[in-house]
Design a protein around this motif. Structure first.
Motif, PDB file in Angstrom:
ATOM      1  N   GLU A  51      13.879 -18.446  41.228  1.00  0.00           N
ATOM      2  CA  GLU A  51      15.125 -18.374  40.203  1.00  0.00           C
ATOM      3  C   GLU A  51      15.938 -17.306  40.479  1.00  0.00           C
ATOM      4  O   GLU A  51      15.513 -16.081  41.226  1.00  0.00           O
ATOM      5  N   CYS A  52      17.034 -17.130  39.644  1.00  0.00           N
ATOM      6  CA  CYS A  52      18.489 -16.171  40.078  1.00  0.00           C
ATOM      7  C   CYS A  52      18.161 -14.854  39.795  1.00  0.00           C
ATOM      8  O   CYS A  52      18.256 -13.936  40.362  1.00  0.00           O
ATOM      9  N   TRP A  53      18.283 -14.529  38.400  1.00  0.00           N
ATOM     10  CA  TRP A  53      18.254 -13.198  37.844  1.00  0.00           C
ATOM     11  C   TRP A  53      17.012 -12.450  38.026  1.00  0.00           C
ATOM     12  O   TRP A  53      17.170 -11.094  38.279  1.00  0.00           O
ATOM     13  N   THR A  54      15.612 -13.015  38.255  1.00  0.00           N
ATOM     14  CA  THR A  54      14.752 -12.028  38.646  1.00  0.00           C
ATOM     15  C   THR A  54      14.853 -11.711  39.967  1.00  0.00           C
ATOM     16  O   THR A  54      14.571 -10.491  40.331  1.00  0.00           O
ATOM     17  N   ILE A  74      26.127  -7.346  44.140  1.00  0.00           N
ATOM     18  CA  ILE A  74      25.280  -8.278  44.313  1.00  0.00           C
ATOM     19  C   ILE A  74      25.471  -9.315  43.020  1.00  0.00           C
ATOM     20  O   ILE A  74      26.205  -8.936  41.887  1.00  0.00           O
ATOM     21  N   GLY A  75      25.265 -10.494  42.930  1.00  0.00           N
ATOM     22  CA  GLY A  75      25.562 -11.287  41.943  1.00  0.00           C
ATOM     23  C   GLY A  75      25.191 -12.690  41.952  1.00  0.00           C
ATOM     24  O   GLY A  75      24.799 -13.112  43.161  1.00  0.00           O
ATOM     25  N   ALA A  76      25.260 -13.604  41.030  1.00  0.00           N
ATOM     26  CA  ALA A  76      25.120 -15.052  40.997  1.00  0.00           C
ATOM     27  C   ALA A  76      26.460 -15.619  41.403  1.00  0.00           C
ATOM     28  O   ALA A  76      27.428 -15.206  40.747  1.00  0.00           O
ATOM     29  N   VAL A 106      28.434  -6.625  55.288  1.00  0.00           N
ATOM     30  CA  VAL A 106      29.013  -7.699  54.310  1.00  0.00           C
ATOM     31  C   VAL A 106      29.317  -6.896  53.125  1.00  0.00           C
ATOM     32  O   VAL A 106      28.577  -5.895  52.669  1.00  0.00           O
ATOM     33  N   ASP A 107      29.997  -7.187  52.393  1.00  0.00           N
ATOM     34  CA  ASP A 107      30.534  -6.513  50.792  1.00  0.00           C
ATOM     35  C   ASP A 107      29.744  -7.173  49.695  1.00  0.00           C
ATOM     36  O   ASP A 107      29.662  -6.278  48.991  1.00  0.00           O
ATOM     37  N   MET A 108      29.511  -8.426  49.604  1.00  0.00           N
ATOM     38  CA  MET A 108      28.564  -8.941  48.602  1.00  0.00           C
ATOM     39  C   MET A 108      27.596  -9.713  49.069  1.00  0.00           C
ATOM     40  O   MET A 108      27.865 -10.489  49.926  1.00  0.00           O
ATOM     41  N   VAL A 109      26.500  -9.642  48.431  1.00  0.00           N
ATOM     42  CA  VAL A 109      25.411 -10.794  48.668  1.00  0.00           C
ATOM     43  C   VAL A 109      25.166 -11.377  47.486  1.00  0.00           C
ATOM     44  O   VAL A 109      24.810 -10.929  46.039  1.00  0.00           O
ATOM     45  N   PHE A 110      25.308 -12.731  47.093  1.00  0.00           N
ATOM     46  CA  PHE A 110      25.092 -13.551  46.283  1.00  0.00           C
ATOM     47  C   PHE A 110      23.942 -14.455  46.157  1.00  0.00           C
ATOM     48  O   PHE A 110      23.800 -14.837  47.357  1.00  0.00           O
ATOM     49  N   ASN A 111      23.352 -14.980  45.113  1.00  0.00           N
ATOM     50  CA  ASN A 111      22.695 -16.067  45.506  1.00  0.00           C
ATOM     51  C   ASN A 111      23.091 -17.216  44.244  1.00  0.00           C
ATOM     52  O   ASN A 111      24.233 -17.138  44.116  1.00  0.00           O
ATOM     53  N   TRP A 112      22.480 -18.271  43.812  1.00  0.00           N
ATOM     54  CA  TRP A 112      22.894 -19.051  42.925  1.00  0.00           C
ATOM     55  C   TRP A 112      21.997 -19.091  41.767  1.00  0.00           C
ATOM     56  O   TRP A 112      20.749 -18.919  41.804  1.00  0.00           O
ATOM     57  N   ASP A 113      22.464 -19.938  40.674  1.00  0.00           N
ATOM     58  CA  ASP A 113      21.528 -20.192  39.503  1.00  0.00           C
ATOM     59  C   ASP A 113      21.347 -21.533  39.200  1.00  0.00           C
ATOM     60  O   ASP A 113      21.725 -22.265  38.477  1.00  0.00           O
ATOM     61  N   HIS A 114      20.211 -21.995  40.050  1.00  0.00           N
ATOM     62  CA  HIS A 114      19.742 -23.250  39.993  1.00  0.00           C
ATOM     63  C   HIS A 114      18.305 -23.257  40.020  1.00  0.00           C
ATOM     64  O   HIS A 114      17.791 -22.007  40.391  1.00  0.00           O
TER      65      HIS A 114
END
Length: 261
Positions: free
Chosen positions: A58-61, A75-77, A36-44
């Motif tokens: 939590e997202c950013w930690t 990587i990113g949100a 995969v090229d990117m792995v994201f989470n979400w900010d909730h």
């Protein structure tokens, strides 16, 4: 290559809900191994489906941890809620994760919408218009702070703006985004892309500078070719806990490889 002269890219939104962190970490590693090229989470702060008070992280930690536990993927949100952090602080957080990851962060950001997060954590929910206005104020602050930090980011951190609001959000994307992310079938995407192009013309920006991204599900042959014809080159599959079924992601990766040749 596509008609937009961009390669097709596939992302995974690894939704940090209903799972132990060890499982989330293993799934991120598995997605990277799959190519995969990117792995994201979400900010909730709470799950968006299933038990509304189920397990959640939590997202950013988490992004800081992914920066160490992965080696190749961006990587990113998808996406950071602008309301939850001071914009200058967010810029500093992004710069730090950028360095930890060796230049693999995508700064995904949006105006915010999930009212439970706001109420439970003490943020003012306000109105949709007010939250978009706050985002409009925040984006230049983020850009200015990134330029002042010492050390600077390792690269110009790509900014992904998520949302389909036609009058305001897409205009912000035209001004500030390297990537625009939306949802919907090809008919919806066609309208959003056309409006984004018009906003680019209005602000004097070449629309080809903005990568088009859409959240997808199901078989890639059902929607992929039509979305590709619209100039969409980034496709993100969502997966939720507790077990994270990546079978759909595998199909989209294989489709990507066929398109890129």
């Amino acid at each position: 290559m596509t008609t937009a002269n961009r390669p097709v890219r596939i992302g995974l939104q690894l939704q940090p809900q209903h799972a132990d962190y060890a499982t989330i970490r293993r799934t991120a590693a598995e997605a990277e191994e799959l190519g995969v090229d990117m792995v994201f989470n979400w900010d909730h702060f709470y799950p968006l489906s299933g038990d509304p008070d189920g397990k959640h992280f939590e997202c950013w930690t988490m992004l800081g941890a992914w920066a160490e536990s992965t080696s190749r993927v961006e990587i990113g949100a998808l996406v950071t809620c602008n309301s939850y952090r001071n914009p200058d602080l967010l810029a500093d957080m992004a710069r730090t994760v950028d360095h930890i990851s060796g230049g693999r962060l995508i700064l995904g950001i949006g105006a915010g919408w999930f009212e439970k997060d706001y109420e439970e954590y003490g943020y003012e929910f306000g109105t949709a218009g007010g939250r978009i206005a706050d985002l409009a104020d925040a984006l230049p602050r983020i850009e200015n702070r990134l330029a002042k930090l010492n050390p600077r980011p390792t690269r110009r951190i790509p900014v992904l703006i998520g949302g389909g609001g036609e009058k305001k959000t897409l205009r912000l994307a035209a001004r500030h985004a390297d990537i625009w992310h939306g949802f919907g079938d090809p008919e919806v995407a066609e309208r959003k892309v056309r409006i984004l192009d018009q906003h680019c013309a209005d602000v004097g920006r070449n629309p080809a500078e903005i990568e088009r991204s859409v959240g997808v599900q199901g078989d890639p042959e059902d929607t992929g070719p039509e979305l590709l014809d619209l100039g969409v080159t980034m496709f993100t599959v969502g997966a939720g806990g507790p077990d994270y079924d990546l079978s759909t992601l595998r199909k989209w990766i294989a489709w990507r490889d066929a398109q890129n040749g």
